[in-house]
Design an enzyme around this catalytic site. Sequence first.
Site, PDB file in Angstrom:
ATOM      1  N   GLY A 198       0.811  -1.200   0.000  1.00 28.26           N
ATOM      2  CA  GLY A 198       0.000   0.000   0.000  1.00 28.26           C
ATOM      3  C   GLY A 198       0.846   1.252   0.000  1.00 28.26           C
ATOM      4  N   SER A 199       0.277   2.329   0.532  1.00 24.63           N
ATOM      5  CA  SER A 199       0.913   3.636   0.446  1.00 24.63           C
ATOM      6  C   SER A 199       2.111   3.749   1.373  1.00 24.63           C
ATOM      7  CB  SER A 199      -0.099   4.726   0.803  1.00 24.63           C
ATOM      8  OG  SER A 199      -0.409   4.692   2.189  1.00 24.63           O
ATOM      9  N   GLY A 201       2.822   6.363   3.284  1.00 21.25           N
ATOM     10  CA  GLY A 201       2.399   6.913   4.561  1.00 21.25           C
ATOM     11  C   GLY A 201       1.749   5.883   5.465  1.00 21.25           C
ATOM     12  N   GLY A 202       0.807   5.116   4.904  1.00 25.17           N
ATOM     13  CA  GLY A 202       0.134   4.088   5.688  1.00 25.17           C
ATOM     14  C   GLY A 202       1.075   2.992   6.125  1.00 25.17           C
ATOM     15  N   GLY A 203       1.952   2.579   5.214  1.00 24.66           N
ATOM     16  CA  GLY A 203       2.904   1.525   5.550  1.00 24.66           C
ATOM     17  C   GLY A 203       3.894   1.959   6.606  1.00 24.66           C
ATOM     18  N   GLU A 222       5.523  -3.308   1.154  1.00 25.41           N
ATOM     19  CA  GLU A 222       5.836  -2.794  -0.182  1.00 25.41           C
ATOM     20  C   GLU A 222       5.099  -1.465  -0.296  1.00 25.41           C
ATOM     21  OE1 GLU A 222       4.285  -2.988  -4.477  1.00 25.41           O
ATOM     22  OE2 GLU A 222       4.573  -5.049  -3.767  1.00 25.41           O
ATOM     23  N   CYS A 259       2.475  -0.907  -9.003  1.00 28.46           N
ATOM     24  CA  CYS A 259       3.634  -0.515  -8.201  1.00 28.46           C
ATOM     25  C   CYS A 259       4.903  -0.489  -9.032  1.00 28.46           C
ATOM     26  CB  CYS A 259       3.795  -1.454  -7.008  1.00 28.46           C
ATOM     27  SG  CYS A 259       3.853  -3.199  -7.456  1.00 28.46           S
TER      28      CYS A 259
END
Length: 471
Positions: A198-199, A201-203, A222, A259
């Site tokens: 995912g993103s 920021g979220g990761g 990732e 990605c």
Amino acid sequence: MTDVDTAATSAARAFEATRSASDAARAGWLTAIADRLDAAADELVAIADEETGLGETRLRGEVARTTGQLRMFAAVVTEGSYLEATIDHAVPDATPPRPDLRRMLRPTGPVAVFSASNFPFAFSVAGGDTASALAVGCPVIVKAHPGHPRLSRRTADLVTEALAAAGAPAGAFALVDGFEAGLELVDHPAITAVAFTGSLGGGRALHDRAAARPAPIPFFGELGSINPVVVTAEADAARGAELAAGFAGSFQLGAGQFCTKPGVVFLPEGSALEAALAPLVGADTPRMLTPSIADGFQSGSERVESVPGVSLVAGSTGGPAVAVTDVATLRAHADELLAEVFGPFALLVRYASRAELADALDELEGSLTATLHAAPDEPVDDLLPRLEAIAGRVLFAGWPTGVAVTWSQHHGGPWPATTSQHTSVGATAVRRFLRPIVYQDAPDAVLPPALRDANPLRIPRRIDGVLSPAG
């Protein structure tokens, strides 16, 4: 949908059975899931297309990839080398005396998997993370992605049914939903590892949360990748128009929501690739997977286009587009220009000399891929080490969208592409959910079968430093 504590507690109980299940049994679980998904492909594709708009052709191909990788991981665990079984026999007269030491990899325990938005099958409920964890005996709890909730639930039902029919223990698989459930999953003491696509920021937030637990656990994320492409002057002169067609197809594939999308292309001033590009870039506003992805695409495109020294060379704001700049501008505004724009947007960077190109590559952070288009006999010693330093996969032909699921594949790269040196695609993806254990002077009868003298599993092993083939 199961609550997190119930799912994690059940997974911990299931681990007592999954960790001791034979490789053949676990391979059977994976094959059963693959068969169940293939049989339900028509139903699943219809649901997925309603929720994502990715189209039947793309989605059918993704179902095939998903079931194919389930079967590949079944082959990986039955072949046996993934265990890294290593035996050093005792040498009593060594100085100092050496004991009998036997090492292998063992499953860590229950694993949390966060589904991705852009691959509703292959990186989702029954995707590669789930397959590689179950393959080695780790129960899996999947956090569903909000971009395809009905598909997630239906896929989870099929996985649960298949595992039960194949004899897997209750609790070996579960699905949870919602933002708070994801946080609870990372925090739960029964969880021993987290896999996320995912993103950035979220990761990063989840990575930091996993590290801050009383007992920290590995977080395999990732996160983001610009996947730089280098086109040498020789390659551009020889086949610039051909490269333009390949690039246009790659960065617009799936509305740029891969990605591995090539996001930055370094090319010589006066490039034939650049000159041929404009008619190859679409004019229609793409359908994005979620509103938040659409918003991010819009804001990301505007961020790049607003930098002084950047101009559009193809397409238009809000739709597929390609911007262009030079190396000096890239260096002056690296933070704005080298942040990933998720969607059909790419940046061309013109260089004036080979030395300027080589220096510009040193500005780049980690990516999943790097691509080098050069003439067949052109020396690339000044470029290749720079690309190796920032990418997990280096291509010398073609374009990076598309990741083959094979024994040799590596889908990872230095930060911010991923949080670790492991891969999320290919046979060695199982290594994320394993840890080494050494048995010292253990009686043969108590050793795992992989380490017993008779080698009952007939797997490859390293014995006293010498690699011994299977059998």
